[in-house]
Design a protein around this motif. Structure first.
Motif, PDB file in Angstrom:
ATOM      1  N   LEU A 125       0.884  -1.168   0.000  1.00 27.07           N
ATOM      2  CA  LEU A 125       0.000   0.000   0.000  1.00 27.07           C
ATOM      3  C   LEU A 125       0.921   1.217   0.000  1.00 27.07           C
ATOM      4  O   LEU A 125       1.873   1.275   0.783  1.00 27.07           O
ATOM      5  N   ILE A 126       0.673   2.148  -0.906  1.00 24.97           N
ATOM      6  CA  ILE A 126       1.428   3.412  -0.850  1.00 24.97           C
ATOM      7  C   ILE A 126       0.446   4.472  -0.373  1.00 24.97           C
ATOM      8  O   ILE A 126      -0.540   4.776  -1.059  1.00 24.97           O
ATOM      9  N   VAL A 127       0.708   5.020   0.801  1.00 24.25           N
ATOM     10  CA  VAL A 127      -0.165   6.086   1.297  1.00 24.25           C
ATOM     11  C   VAL A 127       0.493   7.413   0.926  1.00 24.25           C
ATOM     12  O   VAL A 127       1.624   7.692   1.314  1.00 24.25           O
ATOM     13  N   VAL A 128      -0.240   8.195   0.113  1.00 22.65           N
ATOM     14  CA  VAL A 128       0.289   9.487  -0.348  1.00 22.65           C
ATOM     15  C   VAL A 128      -0.182  10.555   0.626  1.00 22.65           C
ATOM     16  O   VAL A 128      -1.383  10.722   0.847  1.00 22.65           O
ATOM     17  N   PHE A 129       0.768  11.253   1.217  1.00 20.51           N
ATOM     18  CA  PHE A 129       0.447  12.349   2.138  1.00 20.51           C
ATOM     19  C   PHE A 129       0.723  13.689   1.470  1.00 20.51           C
ATOM     20  O   PHE A 129       1.690  13.832   0.709  1.00 20.51           O
ATOM     21  N   MET A 130      -0.131  14.660   1.801  1.00 20.14           N
ATOM     22  CA  MET A 130       0.040  16.026   1.300  1.00 20.14           C
ATOM     23  C   MET A 130       0.500  16.886   2.477  1.00 20.14           C
ATOM     24  O   MET A 130      -0.090  16.817   3.555  1.00 20.14           O
ATOM     25  N   GLN A 131       1.554  17.669   2.249  1.00 18.27           N
ATOM     26  CA  GLN A 131       2.058  18.497   3.348  1.00 18.27           C
ATOM     27  C   GLN A 131       1.541  19.926   3.172  1.00 18.27           C
ATOM     28  O   GLN A 131       1.940  20.618   2.237  1.00 18.27           O
TER      29      GLN A 131
END
Ligand code: IYR
Length: 222
Positions: A125-131
């Motif tokens: 699973l690749i969890v994409v986070f936005m900063q």
């Protein structure tokens, strides 16, 4: 204020028109074969390939080139199981209370439901986070710009790179997704943007019989 520094630009190869047409149409054919898959096998995938795909995502343009993203690569079975439990809790709420009848009707052709086996079956699973903001070396916050647009662009490039590598993916957006900060121990300047399930399709996988809009439906020439 730092004055801008410039270096020479090395342009892409000079194709003839016929080469360019071949190349653009082959790339379209490649991408047109991409399908979102919901049935995964547990066949493992190499983290080197995933890293290349993430490096590709990192080439996306971003607001003021501040690259407001972080990618969490999860292959640990215990963590995947925690994510599944939390996501299914939110999805249960979505399918039984939160979603409007209109929304559920729009989802009907996709055959989705609250059960998310793929969160445990798929190898990665690749969890994409936005900063929303970054941190300077001294720890002070540094504002990021056009974060949604930037992370959307990077995610699109990530999905293309994964497809190009012969893997399949599923964009999953349990809502709300803040449980991911807790499980993955991500800081408060980061917000989950999307959960990308990555791996190989199971041997008997099926996809919904849905269609893409035609070129005439999506563009005008002026
Ligand atoms: N997040 C839910 C529902 C869902 C919503 C949309 I918009 C989709 O394109 C697909 C699913 C789920 O993952 O089932």
């Amino acid at each position: 204020m730092a004055s801008p520094k410039f270096i020479p630009f090395y342009p892409p190869p000079e194709y003839s028109e016929s080469q360019r047409r071949k190349i653009s149409s082959e790339y379209y054919e490649l991408m047109n074969n991409r399908r979102t898959v919901r049935e995964f096998s547990s066949t493992p995938i190499s983290l080197e390939v995933i890293d290349d795909c993430i490096k590709t995502a990192n080439t996306a343009p971003s607001g003021a080139n501040l690259q407001p993203w972080h990618f969490c690569v999860v292959s640990d079975a215990n963590v995947k199981s925690q994510i599944r439990i939390a996501a299914e809790k939110e999805e249960h709420e979505f399918y039984t209370h939160r979603a409007t009848p209109e929304w559920l009707e729009a989802l009907e052709p996709l055959g989705t439901n609250k059960q998310k086996d793929f969160l445990e079956t798929a190898p990665v699973l690749i969890v994409v986070f936005m900063q929303k903001y970054g941190k300077l070396i001294d720890g002070r916050p540094c504002k990021h710009y056009y974060t949604q647009e930037s992370v959307g662009l990077a995610t699109g490039m990530l999905i293309s790179a994964i497809h190009n590598a012969g893997l399949v993916s599923l964009t999953h957006t349990p809502s709300p997704m803040n449980f991911l900060n807790k499980i993955l121990d991500r800081p408060e300047n980061e917000r989950p943007f999307l959960l990308l399930v990555v791996g190989h399709a199971s041997s008997n996988a099926e996809v919904p019989n849905i269609h893409r809009k035609t070129i005439d439906q999506i563009r005008t020439i002026i």
